[in-house]
Design a protein around this motif. Structure first.
Motif, PDB file in Angstrom:
ATOM      1  N   UNK A  30       0.844  -1.206   0.000  1.00 51.55           N
ATOM      2  CA  UNK A  30       0.000   0.000   0.000  1.00 51.55           C
ATOM      3  C   UNK A  30       0.876   1.252   0.000  1.00 51.55           C
ATOM      4  N   UNK A  31       1.732   1.348  -0.989  1.00 55.80           N
ATOM      5  CA  UNK A  31       2.842   2.297  -0.923  1.00 55.80           C
ATOM      6  C   UNK A  31       2.409   3.759  -0.957  1.00 55.80           C
ATOM      7  N   UNK A  32       1.174   4.050  -1.352  1.00 54.58           N
ATOM      8  CA  UNK A  32       0.700   5.430  -1.336  1.00 54.58           C
ATOM      9  C   UNK A  32       0.327   5.889   0.076  1.00 54.58           C
ATOM     10  N   UNK A  33       0.224   4.949   1.017  1.00 52.25           N
ATOM     11  CA  UNK A  33      -0.382   5.245   2.311  1.00 52.25           C
ATOM     12  C   UNK A  33       0.637   5.335   3.441  1.00 52.25           C
ATOM     13  N   UNK A  34       0.310   6.173   4.419  1.00 53.41           N
ATOM     14  CA  UNK A  34       1.149   6.352   5.599  1.00 53.41           C
ATOM     15  C   UNK A  34       1.077   5.105   6.479  1.00 53.41           C
ATOM     16  N   UNK A  35       2.237   4.562   6.815  1.00 50.35           N
ATOM     17  CA  UNK A  35       2.314   3.459   7.769  1.00 50.35           C
ATOM     18  C   UNK A  35       2.774   4.002   9.118  1.00 50.35           C
TER      19      UNK A  35
END
Length: 277
Positions: free
Chosen positions: A43-48
């Motif tokens: 989910x590389x667009x999203x903040x982890x």
């Protein structure tokens, strides 16, 4: 209290996860038992984010510890006592189930590494969600900067350092860093890129000789997986969200819960929304 409502019929319905997955895909996969691995590259667009959950009587000291050490502990959200949701980070998000793996601690000793914490949940628990370097990795990869642990499907290497954090109440201890080997040119670009992302650790703390920050052997990280530093590369070190876990271990609270290293909360926030001007 508004609890998450999305359900799948079984773990067999969990989608295959990759960089293009949605944040909700990753959370549902964890929630329904179809995924218990590390989240780097997903989910590389999203903040982890990192997670630390403490009893309410320790929450104010821990909040102050994060405020005093913002590079290692950049706060993205704090829950109300007993509430396992944070709607600002995800409309359908349950902190008890939506991380792939957790760690449960009693008096500083690890007692469980479950894939959900429903049976451990209490009405006095306060959850702290802290920015994670996995989020700035998306920005680095988008600029063509290779990350070896992502290429090799490993967790990032993390090390305890000799850099002490500012204490608050019972919370204190060394800064933990994550390391990525880069060429000198890529390291310069990485500094420029991550400087614009202070909510997910910002610019590196150190480049080059690991002994200058108290790291004896890059081949034996304290957390995560080792990767080679090849000829012509520099080890580049960023402050890491495992730092508050180290402070919690030092404090030895009667009870707390953290994420397992590398097994992050994937939020609905977008990485590009964190870019500083």
């Amino acid at each position: 209290m508004n609890l998450p409502t999305t359900r799948l019929d079984s773990a067999a319905d969990v989608p295959v996860l990759d960089a293009a997955s949605s944040a909700l895909d990753v959370r549902l996969a964890a929630r329904h038992g179809g995924f218990s691995g590390h989240t780097s590259g997903l989910a590389s667009e999203h903040v982890q984010a990192n997670l630390a959950i403490l009893p309410a009587d320790l929450a104010e000291d821990f909040r102050r510890y994060c405020a005093l050490n913002p590079q290692a502990c950049p706060l993205l959200g704090v829950s109300e006592p007993g509430d396992p949701t944070l709607t600002a980070l995800g409309a359908d998000l349950d902190l008890r189930t939506d991380l792939p793996r957790y760690r449960v601690w009693r008096d500083g000793e690890l007692v469980d590494e479950p894939v959900d914490i429903a049976r451990w949940w209490r009405d006095d628990l306060v959850a702290f969600v802290i920015g994670c370097s996995f989020s700035f990795e998306h920005a680095l990869l988008a600029e063509g900067i290779p990350l070896r642990h992502v290429e090799q499907g490993r967790n990032v290497a993390m090390y305890r350092t000799s850099i002490e954090t500012a204490p608050a109440g019972v919370f204190r201890g060394p800064t933990v860093v994550s390391m990525r080997p880069l060429t000198a040119a890529d390291a310069i670009r990485a500094v420029q890129i991550t400087s614009r992302l202070p909510q997910v650790h910002g610019a590196p703390l150190h480049l080059g000789d690991p002994s200058r920050i108290g790291i004896r052997d890059l081949a034996t990280p304290d957390y995560g997986d080792a990767v080679d530093v090849r000829d012509g590369e520099l080890p580049v070190f960023w402050a890491c969200g495992v730092t508050p876990q180290s402070a919690i271990a030092t404090a030895r609270p009667p009870f707390c819960i953290t994420h397992a290293p590398g097994h992050m909360l994937v939020t609905d926030l977008l990485n590009r929304a964190l870019l500083a001007a």
